[in-house]
Design a protein around this motif. Structure first.
Motif, short mmCIF file in Angstrom:
data_model
loop_
_atom_site.label_atom_id
_atom_site.label_comp_id
_atom_site.label_asym_id
_atom_site.label_seq_id
_atom_site.Cartn_x
_atom_site.Cartn_y
_atom_site.Cartn_z
N VAL A 281 8.02 -10.87 45.40
CA VAL A 281 9.15 -9.98 45.71
C VAL A 281 8.70 -8.83 46.59
N ASN A 282 7.54 -8.23 46.29
CA ASN A 282 7.07 -7.08 47.07
C ASN A 282 6.81 -7.44 48.52
N ARG A 283 6.47 -8.69 48.80
CA ARG A 283 6.25 -9.11 50.18
C ARG A 283 7.58 -9.32 50.91
N LEU A 284 8.67 -9.48 50.17
CA LEU A 284 9.97 -9.76 50.78
C LEU A 284 10.61 -8.54 51.41
N PHE A 285 10.35 -7.37 50.86
CA PHE A 285 11.11 -6.20 51.29
C PHE A 285 10.19 -5.06 51.72
N GLY A 286 10.77 -4.17 52.51
CA GLY A 286 10.17 -2.89 52.82
C GLY A 286 11.05 -1.79 52.25
N PHE A 287 10.45 -0.65 51.97
CA PHE A 287 11.20 0.46 51.37
C PHE A 287 10.81 1.75 52.08
N VAL A 288 11.83 2.41 52.63
CA VAL A 288 11.63 3.71 53.27
C VAL A 288 12.34 4.74 52.41
N PRO A 289 11.61 5.40 51.50
CA PRO A 289 12.24 6.34 50.57
C PRO A 289 12.55 7.68 51.23
N GLN A 290 13.39 8.45 50.56
CA GLN A 290 13.72 9.79 51.06
C GLN A 290 12.49 10.68 51.06
N ASP A 291 11.68 10.59 50.02
CA ASP A 291 10.44 11.36 49.97
C ASP A 291 9.38 10.64 50.82
N PHE A 292 8.52 11.41 51.46
CA PHE A 292 7.48 10.81 52.29
C PHE A 292 6.52 10.01 51.41
N SER A 293 6.20 8.81 51.86
CA SER A 293 5.34 7.92 51.06
C SER A 293 4.11 7.52 51.87
N PHE A 294 3.32 8.51 52.21
CA PHE A 294 2.08 8.26 52.93
C PHE A 294 1.07 9.32 52.53
N TYR A 295 -0.15 9.18 53.07
CA TYR A 295 -1.21 10.12 52.75
C TYR A 295 -1.27 11.17 53.86
N GLN A 296 -0.93 12.41 53.49
CA GLN A 296 -0.82 13.49 54.47
C GLN A 296 -2.14 13.77 55.18
N GLU A 297 -3.26 13.56 54.49
CA GLU A 297 -4.55 13.89 55.07
C GLU A 297 -5.06 12.81 56.02
N PHE B 116 2.21 17.12 61.41
CA PHE B 116 3.36 16.63 62.17
C PHE B 116 4.65 17.38 61.81
N SER B 117 5.61 17.30 62.72
CA SER B 117 6.96 17.79 62.44
C SER B 117 7.65 16.83 61.47
N GLY B 118 8.81 17.28 60.95
CA GLY B 118 9.56 16.44 60.02
C GLY B 118 9.99 15.13 60.65
N GLY B 119 10.43 15.19 61.91
CA GLY B 119 10.87 13.97 62.58
C GLY B 119 9.73 12.98 62.79
N MET B 120 8.56 13.46 63.12
CA MET B 120 7.40 12.59 63.29
C MET B 120 7.01 11.95 61.96
N LYS B 121 7.09 12.73 60.88
CA LYS B 121 6.77 12.18 59.56
C LYS B 121 7.77 11.09 59.17
N ARG B 122 9.05 11.29 59.52
CA ARG B 122 10.05 10.26 59.24
C ARG B 122 9.70 8.97 59.95
N ARG B 123 9.20 9.07 61.17
CA ARG B 123 8.87 7.87 61.94
C ARG B 123 7.63 7.18 61.35
N VAL B 124 6.68 7.96 60.84
CA VAL B 124 5.54 7.36 60.14
C VAL B 124 6.03 6.63 58.89
N ASN B 125 6.92 7.26 58.14
CA ASN B 125 7.50 6.66 56.93
C ASN B 125 8.14 5.31 57.24
N LEU B 126 8.90 5.27 58.32
CA LEU B 126 9.58 4.04 58.72
C LEU B 126 8.58 2.97 59.14
N ALA B 127 7.58 3.37 59.93
CA ALA B 127 6.58 2.40 60.40
C ALA B 127 5.87 1.73 59.22
N ILE B 128 5.53 2.51 58.20
CA ILE B 128 4.87 1.95 57.01
C ILE B 128 5.78 0.93 56.32
#
Length: 252
Positions: free
Chosen positions: A80-96, A141-153
């Motif tokens: 199931v995890n391979r079937l979908f991607g999830f872009v949550p409202q909260d940022f889901s990446f490693y800031q550092e 990064f700015s908020g918009g750049m972080k959103r694009r990182v979130n989406l790419a992941i």
């Protein structure tokens, strides 16, 4: 020809948070066809994020079933995890880490080989306008750049279903436009989009089918244009207010 399983099939779903007096959902049923650009809308507290967390397996239903492409959530976790991607409202990446390092990490987590990770990382950094900052820490990064990182992941593993919880919150007009256009292109290539947002004008540009949720119940569902004609409203915001009311819904 055999029937094709819907992208999402929710049957008799019930869920209640521990300690809450009332359930979030009772015997909820919902189907989302493959290839849809599906919008899930409702006021604060209606259950949108809870339902998305149930569909992605972050929460477990008390009763009923949820299946993605015919595979039941909770019983076949890896598949199931391979079937979908999830872009949550909260940022889901490693800031550092840099965007490149984040994509490499999550690509490996999804089980992609090194060649595919490099190809997808280069492609997504270019598409998201992040190629020039590929090696800088995301925390700069700015908020918009972080959103694009979130989406790419969320899309690095080419998911067939993409869940999006407020994917453009807090971004400028240019970033919102770029994200929406990218999502429409993804959908044209076969990805089912399941989207929730408070940006109802944006939803009209993105979604071709919607469900309006309130108090854990689906108040209306169908093609956007058909619903507007049926309820005699000019836009989604008017329909939203007519079905869910105009009183405040602030979270407590």
């Amino acid at each position: 020809m055999a029937n094709v399983a819907p992208a999402v099939n929710i049957a008799n779903l019930s869920f209640q948070y521990p300690g809450n007096e009332a359930p979030s959902f009772t015997n909820l049923n919902l189907q989302i066809a493959k290839g849809e650009r599906f919008g899930l809308f409702g006021p604060n507290g209606a259950g949108k994020t809870t339902l998305m967390n149930l569909m992605t397996g972050l929460l477990k239903a008390d009763e009923g079933t949820i299946a993605l492409n015919g595979i039941k959530v909770g019983r076949h976790k890896y598949r199931v995890n391979r079937l979908f991607g999830f872009v949550p409202q909260d940022f889901s990446f490693y800031q550092e880490l840099s965007p490149k390092e984040n994509l490499e990490f999550f690509g490996a987590w999804y089980g992609l080989n090194s060649q595919v990770i490099k190809q997808k990382t280069d492609e997504l950094l270019q598409v998201m306008g992040l190629a020039d900052v590929r090696d800088k820490q995301v925390q700069q990064f700015s908020g918009g750049m972080k959103r694009r990182v979130n989406l790419a992941i969320g899309v690095i593993h080419n998911p067939g279903i993409l869940f999006l919880d407020e994917p453009t919150v807090g971004v400028d007009v240019q970033t919102r436009h770029a994200i929406i256009n990218y999502l429409i292109d993804l959908n044209k290539n076969g990805t089912t989009l399941i989207y929730t947002s408070h940006q109802l004008n944006e939803a009209e540009d993105l979604c071709n089918e919607v469900a309006l949720l309130d108090d854990g119940k689906i108040m209306a569902q169908g093609g956007l244009n058909d619903l507007l004609k049926q309820h005699k409203h000019d836009d989604l915001e008017e329909l939203f207010l007519a079905l869910t009311g105009k009183h405040f819904r602030d979270d407590v």
